[in-house]
Design a protein around this motif. Sequence first.
Motif, PDB file in Angstrom:
ATOM      1  N   LEU A   4       0.834  -1.200   0.000  1.00 54.97           N
ATOM      2  CA  LEU A   4       0.000   0.000   0.000  1.00 54.97           C
ATOM      3  C   LEU A   4       0.872   1.255   0.000  1.00 54.97           C
ATOM      4  O   LEU A   4       0.624   2.197  -0.756  1.00 54.97           O
ATOM      5  CB  LEU A   4      -0.948  -0.004   1.205  1.00 54.97           C
ATOM      6  N   VAL A   5       1.894   1.265   0.826  1.00 57.34           N
ATOM      7  CA  VAL A   5       2.822   2.404   0.860  1.00 57.34           C
ATOM      8  C   VAL A   5       3.499   2.554  -0.494  1.00 57.34           C
ATOM      9  O   VAL A   5       3.620   3.673  -1.023  1.00 57.34           O
ATOM     10  CB  VAL A   5       3.857   2.255   2.005  1.00 57.34           C
ATOM     11  N   ALA A   6       3.921   1.456  -1.098  1.00 51.98           N
ATOM     12  CA  ALA A   6       4.561   1.502  -2.414  1.00 51.98           C
ATOM     13  C   ALA A   6       3.597   2.058  -3.461  1.00 51.98           C
ATOM     14  O   ALA A   6       3.995   2.864  -4.319  1.00 51.98           O
ATOM     15  CB  ALA A   6       5.048   0.116  -2.821  1.00 51.98           C
ATOM     16  N   THR A   7       2.339   1.671  -3.393  1.00 51.05           N
ATOM     17  CA  THR A   7       1.331   2.189  -4.329  1.00 51.05           C
ATOM     18  C   THR A   7       1.177   3.699  -4.171  1.00 51.05           C
ATOM     19  O   THR A   7       1.104   4.438  -5.161  1.00 51.05           O
ATOM     20  CB  THR A   7      -0.022   1.479  -4.107  1.00 51.05           C
ATOM     21  N   LEU A   8       1.145   4.156  -2.933  1.00 51.44           N
ATOM     22  CA  LEU A   8       1.046   5.597  -2.670  1.00 51.44           C
ATOM     23  C   LEU A   8       2.269   6.328  -3.228  1.00 51.44           C
ATOM     24  O   LEU A   8       2.157   7.407  -3.811  1.00 51.44           O
ATOM     25  CB  LEU A   8       0.896   5.856  -1.169  1.00 51.44           C
ATOM     26  N   GLN A   9       3.433   5.727  -3.063  1.00 51.56           N
ATOM     27  CA  GLN A   9       4.661   6.345  -3.577  1.00 51.56           C
ATOM     28  C   GLN A   9       4.659   6.390  -5.097  1.00 51.56           C
ATOM     29  O   GLN A   9       5.119   7.368  -5.691  1.00 51.56           O
ATOM     30  CB  GLN A   9       5.881   5.601  -3.035  1.00 51.56           C
ATOM     31  N   LEU A  10       4.111   5.380  -5.733  1.00 49.35           N
ATOM     32  CA  LEU A  10       4.022   5.391  -7.196  1.00 49.35           C
ATOM     33  C   LEU A  10       3.006   6.430  -7.681  1.00 49.35           C
ATOM     34  O   LEU A  10       3.191   7.039  -8.742  1.00 49.35           O
ATOM     35  CB  LEU A  10       3.693   4.000  -7.724  1.00 49.35           C
ATOM     36  N   LEU A  11       1.949   6.652  -6.904  1.00 50.60           N
ATOM     37  CA  LEU A  11       1.003   7.725  -7.228  1.00 50.60           C
ATOM     38  C   LEU A  11       1.694   9.090  -7.167  1.00 50.60           C
ATOM     39  O   LEU A  11       1.477   9.949  -8.026  1.00 50.60           O
ATOM     40  CB  LEU A  11      -0.189   7.704  -6.275  1.00 50.60           C
ATOM     41  N   VAL A  12       2.523   9.285  -6.157  1.00 46.97           N
ATOM     42  CA  VAL A  12       3.280  10.536  -6.033  1.00 46.97           C
ATOM     43  C   VAL A  12       4.228  10.686  -7.223  1.00 46.97           C
ATOM     44  O   VAL A  12       4.344  11.767  -7.811  1.00 46.97           O
ATOM     45  CB  VAL A  12       4.039  10.603  -4.691  1.00 46.97           C
ATOM     46  N   ALA A  13       4.880   9.603  -7.596  1.00 47.37           N
ATOM     47  CA  ALA A  13       5.786   9.640  -8.750  1.00 47.37           C
ATOM     48  C   ALA A  13       5.033  10.051 -10.013  1.00 47.37           C
ATOM     49  O   ALA A  13       5.490  10.918 -10.769  1.00 47.37           O
ATOM     50  CB  ALA A  13       6.454   8.277  -8.943  1.00 47.37           C
ATOM     51  N   ALA A  14       3.871   9.449 -10.239  1.00 49.66           N
ATOM     52  CA  ALA A  14       3.071   9.793 -11.422  1.00 49.66           C
ATOM     53  C   ALA A  14       2.636  11.256 -11.387  1.00 49.66           C
ATOM     54  O   ALA A  14       2.638  11.936 -12.424  1.00 49.66           O
ATOM     55  CB  ALA A  14       1.860   8.880 -11.506  1.00 49.66           C
ATOM     56  N   ALA A  15       2.287  11.740 -10.205  1.00 50.43           N
ATOM     57  CA  ALA A  15       1.880  13.144 -10.073  1.00 50.43           C
ATOM     58  C   ALA A  15       3.019  14.076 -10.478  1.00 50.43           C
ATOM     59  O   ALA A  15       2.813  15.054 -11.196  1.00 50.43           O
ATOM     60  CB  ALA A  15       1.425  13.427  -8.635  1.00 50.43           C
ATOM     61  N   GLU A  61      12.250  22.371 -14.900  1.00 52.64           N
ATOM     62  CA  GLU A  61      10.865  21.908 -15.042  1.00 52.64           C
ATOM     63  C   GLU A  61      10.811  20.447 -15.467  1.00 52.64           C
ATOM     64  O   GLU A  61       9.751  19.840 -15.441  1.00 52.64           O
ATOM     65  CB  GLU A  61      10.105  22.788 -16.040  1.00 52.64           C
ATOM     66  N   THR A  62      11.954  19.899 -15.865  1.00 48.39           N
ATOM     67  CA  THR A  62      12.024  18.468 -16.171  1.00 48.39           C
ATOM     68  C   THR A  62      12.863  17.727 -15.144  1.00 48.39           C
ATOM     69  O   THR A  62      12.398  16.762 -14.539  1.00 48.39           O
ATOM     70  CB  THR A  62      12.588  18.223 -17.589  1.00 48.39           C
ATOM     71  N   TRP A  63      14.099  18.175 -14.932  1.00 48.65           N
ATOM     72  CA  TRP A  63      14.973  17.374 -14.062  1.00 48.65           C
ATOM     73  C   TRP A  63      14.455  17.286 -12.631  1.00 48.65           C
ATOM     74  O   TRP A  63      14.601  16.242 -11.986  1.00 48.65           O
ATOM     75  CB  TRP A  63      16.432  17.823 -14.116  1.00 48.65           C
ATOM     76  N   ALA A  64      13.850  18.343 -12.107  1.00 49.87           N
ATOM     77  CA  ALA A  64      13.375  18.290 -10.715  1.00 49.87           C
ATOM     78  C   ALA A  64      12.220  17.297 -10.543  1.00 49.87           C
ATOM     79  O   ALA A  64      12.322  16.371  -9.727  1.00 49.87           O
ATOM     80  CB  ALA A  64      13.004  19.682 -10.220  1.00 49.87           C
ATOM     81  N   PRO A  65      11.118  17.435 -11.296  1.00 47.91           N
ATOM     82  CA  PRO A  65      10.038  16.465 -11.080  1.00 47.91           C
ATOM     83  C   PRO A  65      10.424  15.033 -11.441  1.00 47.91           C
ATOM     84  O   PRO A  65       9.983  14.085 -10.771  1.00 47.91           O
ATOM     85  CB  PRO A  65       8.891  16.968 -11.964  1.00 47.91           C
ATOM     86  N   VAL A  66      11.255  14.861 -12.469  1.00 49.50           N
ATOM     87  CA  VAL A  66      11.693  13.508 -12.823  1.00 49.50           C
ATOM     88  C   VAL A  66      12.549  12.924 -11.692  1.00 49.50           C
ATOM     89  O   VAL A  66      12.432  11.739 -11.355  1.00 49.50           O
ATOM     90  CB  VAL A  66      12.431  13.494 -14.178  1.00 49.50           C
ATOM     91  N   SER A  67      13.389  13.744 -11.080  1.00 48.44           N
ATOM     92  CA  SER A  67      14.204  13.279  -9.946  1.00 48.44           C
ATOM     93  C   SER A  67      13.331  12.860  -8.769  1.00 48.44           C
ATOM     94  O   SER A  67      13.573  11.817  -8.143  1.00 48.44           O
ATOM     95  CB  SER A  67      15.179  14.371  -9.498  1.00 48.44           C
ATOM     96  N   PHE A  68      12.315  13.665  -8.462  1.00 49.88           N
ATOM     97  CA  PHE A  68      11.423  13.319  -7.355  1.00 49.88           C
ATOM     98  C   PHE A  68      10.621  12.058  -7.675  1.00 49.88           C
ATOM     99  O   PHE A  68      10.408  11.218  -6.801  1.00 49.88           O
ATOM    100  CB  PHE A  68      10.503  14.486  -6.999  1.00 49.88           C
ATOM    101  N   ALA A  69      10.196  11.917  -8.917  1.00 45.78           N
ATOM    102  CA  ALA A  69       9.477  10.710  -9.321  1.00 45.78           C
ATOM    103  C   ALA A  69      10.383   9.488  -9.195  1.00 45.78           C
ATOM    104  O   ALA A  69       9.942   8.431  -8.724  1.00 45.78           O
ATOM    105  CB  ALA A  69       8.966  10.861 -10.757  1.00 45.78           C
ATOM    106  N   ALA A  70      11.640   9.628  -9.589  1.00 38.92           N
ATOM    107  CA  ALA A  70      12.588   8.513  -9.481  1.00 38.92           C
ATOM    108  C   ALA A  70      12.819   8.125  -8.019  1.00 38.92           C
ATOM    109  O   ALA A  70      12.899   6.929  -7.685  1.00 38.92           O
ATOM    110  CB  ALA A  70      13.908   8.875 -10.157  1.00 38.92           C
ATOM    111  N   MET A  71      12.920   9.129  -7.149  1.00 37.09           N
ATOM    112  CA  MET A  71      13.079   8.840  -5.716  1.00 37.09           C
ATOM    113  C   MET A  71      11.883   8.058  -5.184  1.00 37.09           C
ATOM    114  O   MET A  71      12.040   7.101  -4.421  1.00 37.09           O
ATOM    115  CB  MET A  71      13.233  10.137  -4.910  1.00 37.09           C
ATOM    116  N   MET A  72      10.695   8.471  -5.599  1.00 39.44           N
ATOM    117  CA  MET A  72       9.487   7.788  -5.130  1.00 39.44           C
ATOM    118  C   MET A  72       9.410   6.366  -5.693  1.00 39.44           C
ATOM    119  O   MET A  72       9.021   5.432  -4.988  1.00 39.44           O
ATOM    120  CB  MET A  72       8.236   8.576  -5.516  1.00 39.44           C
TER     121      MET A  72
END
Length: 172
Positions: A4-15, A61-72
């Motif tokens: 469930l936590v992993a699913t939430l983290q993947l939702l954050v990544a997609a966001a 506008e690309t590297w920051a959100p992509v980095s956060f998505a990768a972390m998640m």
Amino acid sequence: MNALVATLQLLVAAAFLSIPVVRARYGATAMGAAEAELRRQGVRPSVLTENGMRFDAGGHETWAPVSFAAMMAAAAGVNLGDLSWAPVLTYVLQSLILLVNCVILYSNLTAVPSVTAAFARKGDEELARVDVAALLEAAEDGFPAWVWVLQNARHVVVFGASIAAIVITALV
């Protein structure tokens, strides 16, 4: 619970990934609208690119959100792997994501005064006389209306899923 936590983290990544996707698709239109507004104001349109202002998916506008998505995504992998350090990683990264999203939200809410101040600091006469509110409104109008809904949904997902991940991790 880790799934469930992993699913939430993947939702954050997609966001977070939605940001560069939308900017890549509609950023040129937004930039064109902003440049048209500058022409209307009697300011040379190139002043934006000359000073590093853009509405596309370039730069941070690309590297920051992509980095956060990768972390998640990495945190989700650690949670799915049920590694012993998954809770600590979840606390640290979700807290970081909450802080980052607060900064993004603050930046969105204070865009007009902060861009006005940034333009004033540049010392460029043309930038100093730009009606920033009209400029940003024109750029915003270059994006489809549903992007506003997406932006707010993204904030709800990031805040909600991050808080839920932290709470679930604490309860396990």
